[in-house]
Design a protein around this motif. Structure first.
Motif, short mmCIF file in Angstrom:
data_model
loop_
_atom_site.label_atom_id
_atom_site.label_comp_id
_atom_site.label_asym_id
_atom_site.label_seq_id
_atom_site.Cartn_x
_atom_site.Cartn_y
_atom_site.Cartn_z
N LEU A 155 0.94 -1.25 0.03
CA LEU A 155 -0.02 0.14 0.02
C LEU A 155 0.81 1.30 -0.07
N ASN A 156 0.30 2.27 -0.67
CA ASN A 156 1.17 3.58 -0.47
C ASN A 156 0.75 4.12 0.91
N ASN A 157 -0.10 3.84 1.52
CA ASN A 157 -0.70 4.87 2.95
C ASN A 157 -1.75 3.92 3.51
N CYS A 158 -1.82 4.27 4.73
CA CYS A 158 -3.14 3.78 5.46
C CYS A 158 -3.79 4.96 6.04
N LEU A 159 -5.16 4.57 6.42
CA LEU A 159 -6.08 5.41 6.96
C LEU A 159 -6.22 5.05 8.48
N LEU A 160 -6.11 6.03 9.29
CA LEU A 160 -6.33 5.60 10.87
C LEU A 160 -7.75 6.00 11.24
N LEU A 161 -7.93 5.04 12.29
CA LEU A 161 -9.33 5.07 12.92
C LEU A 161 -9.25 5.71 14.35
N ASN A 162 -10.09 6.25 14.95
CA ASN A 162 -10.17 6.67 16.27
C ASN A 162 -10.76 5.31 17.03
N ASN A 163 -11.03 5.47 18.33
CA ASN A 163 -11.64 4.76 19.25
C ASN A 163 -12.98 4.34 18.92
N GLN A 164 -13.78 5.37 18.34
CA GLN A 164 -15.33 5.08 18.02
C GLN A 164 -15.31 4.78 16.51
N LYS A 165 -14.05 4.32 15.78
CA LYS A 165 -14.32 3.66 14.68
C LYS A 165 -14.23 4.64 13.33
N SER A 166 -14.24 6.04 13.67
CA SER A 166 -14.37 6.91 12.58
C SER A 166 -13.16 7.17 11.93
N VAL A 167 -12.94 7.38 10.77
CA VAL A 167 -11.65 7.69 9.89
C VAL A 167 -11.24 8.83 10.15
N VAL A 168 -9.97 9.07 10.88
CA VAL A 168 -9.36 10.23 11.34
C VAL A 168 -8.42 11.08 10.25
N GLU A 169 -7.42 10.42 9.84
CA GLU A 169 -6.47 10.85 9.05
C GLU A 169 -5.49 9.84 8.34
N ALA A 170 -4.75 10.29 7.52
CA ALA A 170 -3.84 9.33 6.98
C ALA A 170 -2.68 9.16 7.85
N LEU A 171 -1.68 8.44 7.43
CA LEU A 171 -0.44 8.10 8.24
C LEU A 171 0.50 9.14 8.53
N ASN A 172 0.33 10.23 7.26
CA ASN A 172 1.39 11.41 6.97
C ASN A 172 0.46 12.55 6.70
N GLY A 173 -0.98 12.79 7.02
CA GLY A 173 -1.39 13.86 6.72
C GLY A 173 -2.98 13.66 7.12
N ASN A 174 -3.71 14.70 6.73
CA ASN A 174 -5.05 14.80 7.06
C ASN A 174 -6.11 14.37 5.77
N ILE A 175 -6.95 13.91 5.86
CA ILE A 175 -8.00 13.24 5.04
C ILE A 175 -9.18 14.03 4.72
N PHE A 176 -9.41 14.13 3.38
CA PHE A 176 -10.69 14.58 2.73
C PHE A 176 -11.29 13.92 2.00
N LEU A 177 -12.60 13.92 1.82
CA LEU A 177 -13.64 13.17 1.21
C LEU A 177 -14.36 13.99 0.44
N VAL A 178 -14.67 13.90 -1.01
CA VAL A 178 -15.45 14.38 -1.98
C VAL A 178 -16.70 13.59 -2.25
N LYS A 179 -17.71 14.26 -2.12
CA LYS A 179 -18.93 13.39 -2.70
C LYS A 179 -19.81 14.52 -3.48
N GLY A 180 -20.01 14.63 -4.63
CA GLY A 180 -20.58 15.59 -5.35
C GLY A 180 -19.88 17.06 -5.07
N ASN A 181 -20.66 17.97 -4.82
CA ASN A 181 -19.91 19.39 -4.08
C ASN A 181 -19.74 19.49 -2.97
N GLU A 182 -20.09 18.22 -2.09
CA GLU A 182 -19.72 18.53 -0.63
C GLU A 182 -18.17 17.63 -0.47
N VAL A 183 -17.51 18.64 0.26
CA VAL A 183 -16.17 18.16 0.74
C VAL A 183 -16.11 17.74 2.15
N LYS A 184 -15.97 16.85 2.66
CA LYS A 184 -15.78 16.37 4.08
C LYS A 184 -14.30 16.16 4.49
#
Length: 281
Positions: free
Chosen positions: A168-197
């Motif tokens: 793999l090139n990278n991994c995504l980390l989870l918190n103890n609530q099982k939510s996606v928090v970030e990548a190993l070396n940076g923050n994560i953004f998700l795009v769906k339509g015109n919404e960016v989370k």
């Protein structure tokens, strides 16, 4: 050459010992900073984050440790390595001075600045595959300490080894609530339509410099709707795009997560705007 408390030393100089608190307890902070032709990208943001983090860890901030002082020391280190007019990565490490066990005998600090040449003077990315998956062996604890850029990065080290072992090139980390928090070396953004989370700091993600800049850029664009909210792993495969941000790379698009392939349209759009923001910073 390495800058230790304002003195340029040869890289093979033995200037730390077994009493070093960064080595013993991870009692340390660092900033990774991009510098191009002597211009420090987002200097004020890096400096303010470092000062805020030092206060949270109850480190004593010297009166002379101003933003101008930090800039002078970074530039001096670059020139000492013949990188004054080249793109480079500067790492500023601050640690509490020797002494004590868990409880230090002093909150005074020392600093190290080391630099490394970068290939590209601009933030950019190539249209190459970049695959990630979840790292679920250990979890991020969502509190204020997890938002700081400390030297306590064992989770990231083990996760990086896992990524290499699994191609793999990278991994995504989870918190103890099982939510996606970030990548190993940076923050994560998700795009769906015109919404960016992107995950909120309360989920435990790093208080990233480029994360902050991208949030600011998106806030001034009518084409996108930015939302800081928890991201479920189930949302990843439904996304149109995923991308990672950090101060050195800028924006790194993710092209594959499990069986899902992603586009890079929004990433490319934001990349140009980020380069403009960096040059004006």
């Amino acid at each position: 050459m390495i800058n230790f408390n304002g003195e340029l030393l040869q890289k093979n100089t033995h200037f730390l010992n077994q009493e070093n608190r960064a080595l013993r307890y991870g009692d340390s902070l660092f900033e990774s900073i991009r510098v191009v032709n002597g211009k420090i990208y987002f200097l004020e943001s890096h400096y303010l984050r470092l000062m805020s983090s030092m206060r949270i860890l109850r480190m004593e901030i010297p009166m002379h440790f101003t933003m101008e002082f930090l800039e002078e020391q970074i530039i001096a280190t670059l020139k000492g390595n013949d990188l004054g007019q080249k793109p480079a990565r500067a790492r500023v490490t601050v640690f509490r001075n020797n002494g004590g066990l868990y409880a230090p005998i002093s909150n005074d600090i020392s600093f190290i600045i080391d630099v490394k040449e970068l290939e590209n003077p601009f933030y950019g990315f190539e249209d190459q595959p970049y695959e990630v998956d979840l790292f679920k062996d250990f979890y991020v604890n969502p509190d204020m300490l997890s938002t700081l850029k400390t030297n306590n990065k064992v989770l990231n080290v083990v996760g990086s080894i896992y990524a290499e072992e699994n191609g793999l090139n990278n991994c995504l980390l989870l918190n103890n609530q099982k939510s996606v928090v970030e990548a190993l070396n940076g923050n994560i953004f998700l795009v769906k339509g015109n919404e960016v989370k992107t995950p909120p700091l309360s989920d435990g993600c790093l208080k990233g410099i480029v994360r902050k800049k991208i949030i600011g850029i998106l806030g001034n664009l009518d084409d996108y709707n930015l939302v800081e909210t928890s991201i479920s792993p189930f949302e990843l495969q439904k996304a149109d795009e995923l991308f990672i941000t950090n101060a050195i790379v800028g924006i790194q698009p993710i092209t594959k997560y499990r069986k899902k392939q992603f586009g890079t349209k929004v990433s490319k759009d934001l990349l140009g705007k980020l380069n403009t923001a960096a040059r004006l910073s």
